[in-house]
Enzyme design. Structure first.
Site, PDB file in Angstrom:
ATOM      1  N   GLU A   1      50.816  37.952  17.903  1.00  0.00           N
ATOM      2  CA  GLU A   1      50.554  38.035  16.461  1.00  0.00           C
ATOM      3  C   GLU A   1      51.682  38.771  15.738  1.00  0.00           C
ATOM      4  O   GLU A   1      52.083  38.386  14.635  1.00  0.00           O
ATOM      5  CB  GLU A   1      49.219  38.732  16.190  1.00  0.00           C
TER       6      GLU A   1
ATOM      7  N   HIS B   1      54.519  36.620  14.863  1.00  0.00           N
ATOM      8  CA  HIS B   1      54.306  35.786  13.667  1.00  0.00           C
ATOM      9  C   HIS B   1      54.850  36.476  12.419  1.00  0.00           C
ATOM     10  O   HIS B   1      55.341  35.819  11.498  1.00  0.00           O
ATOM     11  CB  HIS B   1      52.806  35.529  13.447  1.00  0.00           C
TER      12      HIS B   1
ATOM     13  N   CYS C   1      48.345  28.589  20.206  1.00  0.00           N
ATOM     14  CA  CYS C   1      48.410  29.108  18.839  1.00  0.00           C
ATOM     15  C   CYS C   1      47.800  28.074  17.909  1.00  0.00           C
ATOM     16  O   CYS C   1      48.092  26.887  18.056  1.00  0.00           O
ATOM     17  CB  CYS C   1      49.874  29.349  18.477  1.00  0.00           C
TER      18      CYS C   1
HETATM   19 NI    NI Z   1      49.799  32.190  16.921  1.00  0.00          NI
END
Ligand code: NI
Length: 193
Positions: free
Chosen positions: A142, A145, A99
Protein backbone atom coordinates in the site's frame (compact mmCIF):
# COMPACT_ATOMS: atom_id res chain seq x y z
CA UNK A 1 -22.57 12.60 8.04
CA UNK A 2 -25.65 10.38 8.11
CA UNK A 3 -25.48 9.63 4.45
CA UNK A 4 -24.38 6.20 3.34
CA UNK A 5 -20.75 5.54 2.39
CA UNK A 6 -20.08 5.60 -1.33
CA UNK A 7 -18.55 2.86 -3.43
CA UNK A 8 -15.66 4.60 -5.16
CA UNK A 9 -14.49 3.78 -8.68
CA UNK A 10 -11.23 1.89 -8.67
CA UNK A 11 -8.50 3.02 -11.06
CA UNK A 12 -6.70 0.21 -12.82
CA UNK A 13 -3.40 -0.41 -14.55
CA UNK A 14 -2.80 2.07 -17.33
CA UNK A 15 -4.31 4.96 -15.33
CA UNK A 16 -1.78 7.78 -14.98
CA UNK A 17 -2.70 8.52 -11.35
CA UNK A 18 -1.31 5.14 -10.25
CA UNK A 19 2.17 6.23 -11.33
CA UNK A 20 2.19 9.57 -9.53
CA UNK A 21 3.82 10.43 -6.21
CA UNK A 22 0.93 11.34 -3.89
CA UNK A 23 0.86 14.55 -1.84
CA UNK A 24 0.81 14.64 1.98
CA UNK A 25 -2.50 15.37 3.68
CA UNK A 26 -2.55 18.82 5.27
CA UNK A 27 -6.17 19.41 6.20
CA UNK A 28 -7.86 17.13 8.71
CA UNK A 29 -11.55 17.92 8.39
CA UNK A 30 -14.97 16.36 7.79
CA UNK A 31 -14.27 16.06 4.09
CA UNK A 32 -11.23 13.88 4.87
CA UNK A 33 -13.28 11.77 7.29
CA UNK A 34 -15.98 11.25 4.72
CA UNK A 35 -13.45 10.29 2.01
CA UNK A 36 -11.72 7.81 4.33
CA UNK A 37 -15.08 6.28 5.23
CA UNK A 38 -15.78 5.78 1.52
CA UNK A 39 -12.32 4.22 1.09
CA UNK A 40 -12.92 1.73 3.91
CA UNK A 41 -16.33 0.84 2.49
CA UNK A 42 -14.84 0.38 -0.99
CA UNK A 43 -12.00 -1.80 0.35
CA UNK A 44 -14.44 -4.26 1.93
CA UNK A 45 -16.81 -4.20 -1.04
CA UNK A 46 -13.92 -5.08 -3.34
CA UNK A 47 -12.60 -7.77 -0.96
CA UNK A 48 -9.30 -5.97 -0.51
CA UNK A 49 -7.08 -6.13 2.58
CA UNK A 50 -5.79 -2.67 1.72
CA UNK A 51 -6.68 0.30 -0.44
CA UNK A 52 -4.66 3.43 -1.20
CA UNK A 53 -6.14 6.80 -2.14
CA UNK A 54 -4.57 6.95 -5.64
CA UNK A 55 -6.45 3.74 -6.45
CA UNK A 56 -9.70 5.66 -6.07
CA UNK A 57 -8.51 8.72 -7.94
CA UNK A 58 -7.09 10.92 -5.15
CA UNK A 59 -3.35 11.52 -5.26
CA UNK A 60 -2.93 11.94 -1.50
CA UNK A 61 -0.91 9.98 1.07
CA UNK A 62 -3.61 7.86 2.70
CA UNK A 63 -4.24 4.16 2.79
CA UNK A 64 -6.52 1.87 4.76
CA UNK A 65 -5.81 -1.73 5.64
CA UNK A 66 -7.33 -4.65 7.49
CA UNK A 67 -5.20 -7.77 7.26
CA UNK A 68 -7.37 -9.76 9.68
CA UNK A 69 -10.63 -9.33 7.85
CA UNK A 70 -12.13 -12.13 5.84
CA UNK A 71 -15.49 -12.40 4.15
CA UNK A 72 -16.38 -15.41 6.27
CA UNK A 73 -15.45 -13.99 9.65
CA UNK A 74 -16.69 -10.56 8.72
CA UNK A 75 -15.38 -8.51 11.64
CA UNK A 76 -14.05 -5.31 10.16
CA UNK A 77 -11.26 -3.57 12.04
CA UNK A 78 -9.71 -1.12 9.58
CA UNK A 79 -6.60 0.96 10.25
CA UNK A 80 -6.41 4.37 8.60
CA UNK A 81 -2.87 5.51 7.82
CA UNK A 82 -2.32 9.13 6.84
CA UNK A 83 1.10 10.44 5.72
CA UNK A 84 2.68 7.09 6.63
CA UNK A 85 6.44 6.61 6.72
CA UNK A 86 8.50 3.47 6.52
CA UNK A 87 11.07 3.86 9.30
CA UNK A 88 13.06 0.65 8.95
CA UNK A 89 13.01 -2.71 7.22
CA UNK A 90 14.93 -5.94 7.56
CA UNK A 91 14.97 -9.50 6.29
CA UNK A 92 13.28 -10.90 3.21
CA UNK A 93 9.75 -12.12 2.80
CA UNK A 94 7.92 -13.05 -0.35
CA UNK A 95 4.34 -14.05 -1.05
CA UNK A 96 2.05 -13.96 -4.03
CA UNK A 97 0.50 -10.52 -4.28
CA UNK A 98 -2.49 -9.20 -6.09
CA UNK A 99 -4.02 -5.74 -6.39
CA UNK A 100 -7.52 -4.55 -7.17
CA UNK A 101 -5.92 -2.06 -9.55
CA UNK A 102 -4.28 -4.91 -11.46
CA UNK A 103 -7.19 -7.40 -11.66
CA UNK A 104 -6.49 -11.00 -12.59
CA UNK A 105 -2.72 -10.82 -12.09
CA UNK A 106 -0.77 -12.36 -9.19
CA UNK A 107 2.96 -12.57 -8.62
CA UNK A 108 5.55 -13.02 -5.90
CA UNK A 109 7.34 -9.87 -4.82
CA UNK A 110 10.39 -9.58 -2.59
CA UNK A 111 9.68 -7.43 0.48
CA UNK A 112 11.09 -6.74 3.94
CA UNK A 113 10.00 -9.31 6.50
CA UNK A 114 10.04 -6.92 9.45
CA UNK A 115 9.28 -3.23 9.34
CA UNK A 116 8.65 -0.30 11.61
CA UNK A 117 6.51 2.59 10.46
CA UNK A 118 4.67 5.69 11.54
CA UNK A 119 1.45 7.36 10.49
CA UNK A 120 -1.15 9.92 11.52
CA UNK A 121 -4.72 8.98 12.33
CA UNK A 122 -7.84 11.00 11.49
CA UNK A 123 -7.30 13.12 14.63
CA UNK A 124 -3.76 13.93 13.43
CA UNK A 125 -2.30 11.86 16.24
CA UNK A 126 1.02 10.20 15.39
CA UNK A 127 1.48 6.46 15.87
CA UNK A 128 4.47 4.18 15.56
CA UNK A 129 4.09 0.47 14.93
CA UNK A 130 5.89 -2.66 13.80
CA UNK A 131 4.76 -5.42 11.51
CA UNK A 132 6.04 -8.76 10.33
CA UNK A 133 5.34 -11.20 7.52
CA UNK A 134 1.97 -10.79 5.81
CA UNK A 135 1.08 -7.58 7.66
CA UNK A 136 4.43 -6.09 6.67
CA UNK A 137 3.81 -7.04 3.04
CA UNK A 138 0.42 -5.36 2.99
CA UNK A 139 1.90 -2.17 4.45
CA UNK A 140 4.72 -2.14 1.88
CA UNK A 141 2.33 -2.86 -1.00
CA UNK A 142 0.00 0.00 0.00
CA UNK A 143 2.87 2.35 0.82
CA UNK A 144 4.24 1.76 -2.68
CA UNK A 145 0.94 3.00 -4.13
CA UNK A 146 1.62 6.40 -2.52
CA UNK A 147 4.90 6.57 -4.41
CA UNK A 148 3.41 5.60 -7.75
CA UNK A 149 4.71 2.03 -7.60
CA UNK A 150 2.62 -1.07 -8.33
CA UNK A 151 3.65 -4.59 -7.34
CA UNK A 152 4.15 -5.48 -11.00
CA UNK A 153 6.73 -2.67 -11.21
CA UNK A 154 8.88 -4.63 -8.75
CA UNK A 155 9.04 -7.82 -10.80
CA UNK A 156 12.23 -8.94 -12.49
CA UNK A 157 12.33 -9.49 -16.25
CA UNK A 158 11.24 -13.12 -16.44
CA UNK A 159 8.10 -12.99 -14.26
CA UNK A 160 7.23 -9.70 -15.92
CA UNK A 161 7.46 -11.31 -19.33
CA UNK A 162 4.90 -13.92 -18.28
CA UNK A 163 2.23 -11.35 -17.49
CA UNK A 164 3.10 -8.82 -20.16
CA UNK A 165 0.20 -9.69 -22.40
CA UNK A 166 -2.33 -9.42 -19.56
CA UNK A 167 -0.89 -6.06 -18.55
CA UNK A 168 -1.09 -4.79 -22.12
CA UNK A 169 -4.74 -5.86 -22.25
CA UNK A 170 -5.53 -3.90 -19.07
CA UNK A 171 -3.58 -0.91 -20.29
CA UNK A 172 -5.38 -0.87 -23.61
CA UNK A 173 -8.67 -0.05 -21.89
CA UNK A 174 -7.30 3.31 -20.68
CA UNK A 175 -8.52 6.46 -22.35
CA UNK A 176 -6.58 9.70 -22.05
CA UNK A 177 -4.63 8.27 -19.14
CA UNK A 178 -7.75 7.30 -17.17
CA UNK A 179 -8.66 3.68 -16.56
CA UNK A 180 -11.61 3.04 -14.29
CA UNK A 181 -12.39 -0.49 -13.22
CA UNK A 182 -16.15 -0.19 -13.24
CA UNK A 183 -16.02 0.47 -16.97
CA UNK A 184 -14.36 -2.85 -17.70
CA UNK A 185 -16.35 -4.98 -15.30
CA UNK A 186 -18.51 -6.40 -18.04
CA UNK A 187 -15.65 -6.92 -20.44
CA UNK A 188 -12.92 -8.57 -18.42
CA UNK A 189 -13.32 -8.90 -14.71
CA UNK A 190 -16.75 -10.49 -14.31
CA UNK A 191 -16.06 -13.04 -17.03
CA UNK A 192 -13.49 -14.83 -14.89
CA UNK A 193 -15.57 -14.86 -11.73
NI1 NI B 1 -2.60 -2.57 -4.65
Amino acid sequence: MNDKPKLLDVRIYGDAILGKIAKPVETFDDELRSFVRDMVYTMYQRDGVGLAAPQVGQSVRIFVMDTQWSKEEGKPNPTVLINPELLSGEGDYEIEEGCISVPGIYARVKRFNKISYSYLDLDKKRHEAEAEGYDAVVFQHEFDHLNGVLFVDRLSKLPLLKIKRKLKALQSTAENGVNIRSEIYGKQVSSKE
